[in-house]
Every structure is written in structure tokens, then in C-alpha cells.
Design an enzyme around this catalytic site. Structure first.
Site, PDB file in Angstrom:
ATOM      1  N   HIS A 106     -56.995  21.247 -18.410  1.00 27.35           N
ATOM      2  CA  HIS A 106     -57.426  22.298 -19.323  1.00 27.35           C
ATOM      3  C   HIS A 106     -57.124  21.945 -20.775  1.00 27.35           C
ATOM      4  O   HIS A 106     -55.956  21.798 -21.156  1.00 27.35           O
ATOM      5  CB  HIS A 106     -56.687  23.584 -18.935  1.00 27.35           C
ATOM      6  CG  HIS A 106     -57.036  24.782 -19.728  1.00 27.35           C
ATOM      7  ND1 HIS A 106     -56.096  25.555 -20.353  1.00 27.35           N
ATOM      8  CD2 HIS A 106     -58.234  25.364 -19.995  1.00 27.35           C
ATOM      9  CE1 HIS A 106     -56.672  26.567 -20.955  1.00 27.35           C
ATOM     10  NE2 HIS A 106     -57.971  26.481 -20.760  1.00 27.35           N
TER      11      HIS A 106
ATOM     12  N   HIS B 103     -60.209  25.254 -29.584  1.00 22.26           N
ATOM     13  CA  HIS B 103     -60.382  26.460 -28.771  1.00 22.26           C
ATOM     14  C   HIS B 103     -60.557  27.725 -29.603  1.00 22.26           C
ATOM     15  O   HIS B 103     -61.538  28.447 -29.459  1.00 22.26           O
ATOM     16  CB  HIS B 103     -59.198  26.645 -27.824  1.00 22.26           C
ATOM     17  CG  HIS B 103     -59.292  27.913 -27.024  1.00 22.26           C
ATOM     18  ND1 HIS B 103     -58.753  29.111 -27.455  1.00 22.26           N
ATOM     19  CD2 HIS B 103     -59.878  28.177 -25.828  1.00 22.26           C
ATOM     20  CE1 HIS B 103     -58.999  30.054 -26.559  1.00 22.26           C
ATOM     21  NE2 HIS B 103     -59.679  29.510 -25.566  1.00 22.26           N
TER      22      HIS B 103
ATOM     23  N   ASP C  59     -63.389  22.566 -25.628  1.00 20.71           N
ATOM     24  CA  ASP C  59     -64.096  23.670 -26.275  1.00 20.71           C
ATOM     25  C   ASP C  59     -64.796  23.137 -27.518  1.00 20.71           C
ATOM     26  O   ASP C  59     -64.177  22.448 -28.330  1.00 20.71           O
ATOM     27  CB  ASP C  59     -63.117  24.765 -26.693  1.00 20.71           C
ATOM     28  CG  ASP C  59     -62.258  25.261 -25.546  1.00 20.71           C
ATOM     29  OD1 ASP C  59     -62.732  26.137 -24.805  1.00 20.71           O
ATOM     30  OD2 ASP C  59     -61.118  24.774 -25.389  1.00 20.71           O
TER      31      ASP C  59
END
Length: 310
Positions: free
Chosen positions: A40, A82, A69
Site C-alpha cells: 500500500h 495520496h 495514488d
């Protein structure tokens, strides 16, 4: 990105999309060893999130898949970060004290490149930078990794779907090899996922969230994955997702997030989830490797909608 440039990019991508057959990979080989483990924002428990250092840390931990992201700067560059502002993960407040609220979209790429994106995490990472999407793709490619790419807040960046696909195309990420098994594009925005599927129907896509089971057939028209927060997942929901076939004719998959606890990871593997997104890929891999899915149902509550952000 200006409208004319977006249109040109879209035309080029559409023109080349005819060269590829729609396809999707269900990670069957990896599932034999447990769910696919996705780092992640890179291995973000061990290195500053969404940096090249986090990609490399995931590689050191033998993690094939990384998640990131993508957003857009004031001058139209795609960067990997992000939050929609720069405060939490850079020193923007110190470098630009008069630029509140420090939104990504209000800064040029050159300005963002002046920022330290590592010291907030650890002094060991002082000098880490916010990477461009091109830089990120190059590092993932160098490490022979695979990418779960999130379009972050696409409503703030009109045309970012086509622009992202254009960058992916220019960097070689829309060839047959990458499309078959190395790339997934996801978003919390159903419209963004639909836009990607419309322009490049061969690219595997994921919708972030927990739609009601009754609504899943509508999502199966344009997405290959339903990717909910782990707190909203139960065995019945996993079965409901798997019972449907996505736009490539394969059963829908379910990647869940963000799981850092070994016991929770093992439980989710038992539910039969296809992937687990985690800050600690080593912990999740050790907890889930070889765990067989339990086809029984032991949870009665209906999954609730999720508002958290992976």
C-alpha cells in the site's frame, strides 16, 4: 492539461487500443499460495509512502505488487501522492509558508520537487521527493514489479483518466504484456473507472468501495474488481462478488484494504478474498500464504459502505 492536449492524447490511446484484445488475469497461480499481497503506497510501514524508496522497500520484501495514488500539478504534471494537499507528507508549510492550504493542484512540478517527502517519516529518508508518475513507473519496471494505480480525487482533475492512460502508453505500460498481468487502475469514482474502461476496455479496473450486493451487477459492466475496506467484508459479500463476471468474462475479484494485522489478514484469506492491500506486506504474506478459503458463511451482517481512503 489543456482540452486540446487531452483530446489528442485520447485519440492516440483509442487508436492504439484496437491493437489489444480485451483480457484480464485472475492471478490464479498466486491465489494457490494465498491472496495477492499489494504494498500500500509502497511498503509504507517501512518507508515514506508513495516514494521511490517505498517501492524499493517493497521490492526488498519480495513484494510483486505496489499501489500508488496519482494526482495533477498546477502545470499539468502527474505526480504520485495520496493527500490532495502537501501538508502531511512534505515540508510544504515550511518551504511555502504563505501558500495555505497547500493543495497539490496549486503547485507546479518544479515547486513540488523542492519539497522533502521523507523527513516526516524518518530522518533516514531526508531528501526523498514526490515522484512523477513517469519516475514511479520506471522504478516499478526496473524492479519487475506490478502496479495497482489509483486515480485520486479525479473530480479535481478533469481529463486525468485520459492523461494517465497517455503516460502509461508512452512509458510502455499499455502493451500486451503489461495489460495482461502487470496493471490495474482503480478509483473511488465510478465515473473515472467507467472512463478508463471506455477508452481502454482491455485494461483491468477496480472500483474502491463496498456497493450493496444488489448493485454489483451494474458494476460488473465496467469493472473487474470490487475493492472494499476490510471492515466491510464478510464471506457472503465475497461470494456475491465472485458470483458475477466482469467485462472480460472472468469472475469479479475482491482486493481489500488496508490490512496490517496478521490475524485479520488470515481471516480475510479464509473468506476467499483475491488480494490484500497492506502497509506491511511481509506480515500479511506470512499470515496468509497457503491459507485455504472457507466456502462456508459465518457472518450475517450486510457490509456497510466505506468512507475511508486507501
Amino acid at each position: 492539461m489543456q482540452t486540446r492536449a487531452v483530446a489528442a492524447a485520447l485519440g492516440a490511446i483509442l487508436g492504439f487500443s484496437a491493437l489489444f484484445l480485451p483480457t484480464s488475469t485472475a492471478h490464479a497461480a498466486e491465489k494457490d499460495r494465498g491472496p495477492v499481497v499489494v504494498a500500500h503506497r509502497g511498503a509504507s510501514a517501512y518507508a515514506p509512502e508513495n516514494t521511490l524508496e517505498a517501492v524499493d522497500k517493497a521490492d526488498e520484501l519480495d513484494t510483486t505488487w505496489v499501489e500508488n495514488d496519482v494526482q495533477r500539478t498546477k502545470d499539468g504534471a502527474l505526480v504520485v501522492i495520496h493527500d490532495t494537499n502537501l501538508k502531511r507528507t512534505t515540508d510544504a508549510e515550511e518551504v511555502f509558508p504563505d501558500r495555505s492550504p497547500w493543495n497539490v493542484a496549486d503547485f507546479t512540478l518544479a515547486e513540488i520537487k523542492r519539497l522533502d517527502a521523507g523527513s516526516w517519516f524518518s530522518a533516514d529518508y531526508k531528501g526523498a521527493h514526490v515522484p512523477t508518475l513517469r519516475e514511479y513507473l520506471d522504478r516499478v519496471e526496473d524492479n519487475r514489479q506490478k502496479l495497482l494505480l489509483e486515480l485520486k480525487a479525479p473530480e479535481l482533475y478533469p481529463g486525468i483518466e485520459a492523461q494517465t492512460l497517455w503516460v502509461l502508453f508512452r512509458e510502455g505500460w499499455l502493451d500486451r504484456s503489461h495489460v495482461r498481468s502487470k496493471l490495474i487502475i482503480q478509483s473511488f469514482s465510478a465515473d473515472a473507472v467507467k472512463a478508463v474502461h471506455l477508452v481502454r476496455p482491455d485494461v483491468k479496473t477496480g472500483f474502491l468501495g463496498t456497493p450493496a450486493a444488489a448493485d454489483l451487477p451494474a458494476y460488473a459492466e465496467f469493472t473487474d474488481q470490487i475493492n472494499p475496506s476490510h471492515g466491510t467484508v464478510n464471506p457472503d459479500y465475497v461470494k456475491a462478488v465472485h458470483s458475477l463476471r466482469g467485462p472480460h468474462g472472468r469472475p469479479l475479484e475482491l482486493f481489500t484494504w488496508t490490512v496490517n494485522d496478521a490475524d485479520i489478514a488470515a481471516r480475510l484469506a479464509g473468506y476467499g478474498v483475491d488480494g490484500i492491500i497492506t502497509n506491511k506486506p511481509d506480515v500479511v504474506r506470512d499470515a496468509t500464504e497457503g491459507v485455504a478459503a472457507d466456502t462456508g458463511s459465518g457472518v450475517s451482517r450486510e457490509p456497510a459502505g466505506s468512507t475511508a481512503t486507501p
